[in-house]
Design a protein around this motif. Structure first.
Motif, PDB file in Angstrom:
ATOM      1  N   UNK A   1       0.827  -1.210   0.000  1.00 50.03           N
ATOM      2  CA  UNK A   1       0.000   0.000   0.000  1.00 50.03           C
ATOM      3  C   UNK A   1       0.859   1.257   0.000  1.00 50.03           C
ATOM      4  N   UNK A   2       1.951   1.233   0.761  1.00 47.75           N
ATOM      5  CA  UNK A   2       2.839   2.399   0.818  1.00 47.75           C
ATOM      6  C   UNK A   2       3.633   2.555  -0.475  1.00 47.75           C
ATOM      7  N   UNK A   3       4.039   1.431  -1.065  1.00 48.94           N
ATOM      8  CA  UNK A   3       4.721   1.509  -2.365  1.00 48.94           C
ATOM      9  C   UNK A   3       3.795   2.093  -3.418  1.00 48.94           C
ATOM     10  N   UNK A   4       2.529   1.703  -3.365  1.00 43.14           N
ATOM     11  CA  UNK A   4       1.531   2.227  -4.300  1.00 43.14           C
ATOM     12  C   UNK A   4       1.387   3.738  -4.141  1.00 43.14           C
ATOM     13  N   UNK A   5       1.216   4.193  -2.922  1.00 45.02           N
ATOM     14  CA  UNK A   5       1.041   5.628  -2.671  1.00 45.02           C
ATOM     15  C   UNK A   5       2.278   6.425  -3.061  1.00 45.02           C
TER      16      UNK A   5
END
Length: 222
Positions: A14-18
């Motif tokens: 999720x953090x990589x996506x953001x």
């Protein structure tokens, strides 16, 4: 860059996506439940990597430059998902011509036996005495099946002929992104013991274009 983020609703995914979206990348999210990453600017493809659908994976990867994978078992029911899902992912990458993948493993995996590495070294050269003698033996006993899955996932990557990197972070926390962390190619970070999920996600993006990390494991820590 066009990126496909796998397990994009997980802690690191999720953090990589953001972070990828914030950096201006064109991003496709691969998730079990697209509602978890609902956004007008992110394309989502529903795939359950525990039972991967080859056609859906190829659709998710079509036109991508690279893959970021946070795939791993979240529960006991998920044990084996890292190996099986990564095998399906690598097959879909070869079918669509995508060569670059950065996947999340774990710091103790270099000493975990697997079919591809039945006799790994007893200690990683980057591990200090406390990790070698106390911390990692306890953690490996507690997370035996999870780590066996990650070790087999690394076997899949090594056999894939792709430009792969397996990141091996130590203990994770949920602190803010700093962008300040240490990395070591082919070994764990000396004296490393913890890193935030946000910094691991940041590292995934930072090493995408670094040929020195192709076909390598990379240790990282604060």
């Amino acid at each position: 860059m066009r990126l496909t983020v796998v397990a994009a609703s997980g802690g690191i995914g999720r953090l990589a996506l953001l972070q990828a979206v914030a950096a201006g990348h064109d991003v496709t999210a691969v998730v079990r439940d697209p509602a978890k990453v609902a956004s007008d600017i992110i394309r989502t493809v529903a795939v359950d990597l525990a039972r991967p659908a080859p056609d859906a994976l190829r659709r998710a990867l079509a036109g991508s430059d690279a893959v970021l994978s946070g795939l791993g078992a979240a529960t006991k029911a998920d044990f084996g998902v890292a190996e099986r899902g990564t095998a399906a992912l690598c097959e879909a990458m070869r079918a669509t011509g995508v060569r670059r993948i950065v996947a999340i493993s774990a710091a103790p995996i270099g000493t975990v036996p697997s079919p591809g590495r039945p006799n790994p070294p007893r200690h990683d050269p980057g591990d200090a005495f406390v990790q070698r003698s106390i911390a990692y033996p306890i953690v490996k006993a507690m997370l035996k099946k999870r780590y066996a899955d990650l070790a087999r996932m690394e076997d899949v990557l090594r056999a894939s002929s792709l430009d792969w990197t397996a990141l091996r972070p130590p203990r994770l926390n949920d602190k803010e992104l700093t962008g300040r962390y240490r990395t070591e190619v082919g070994r764990n970070v000396r004296g490393g013991g913890i890193i935030s999920r946000a910094d691991v996600a940041h590292c995934m993006l930072e090493i995408l274009d670094d040929p020195a990390t192709y076909g390598q494991t990379v240790g990282l820590s604060d």
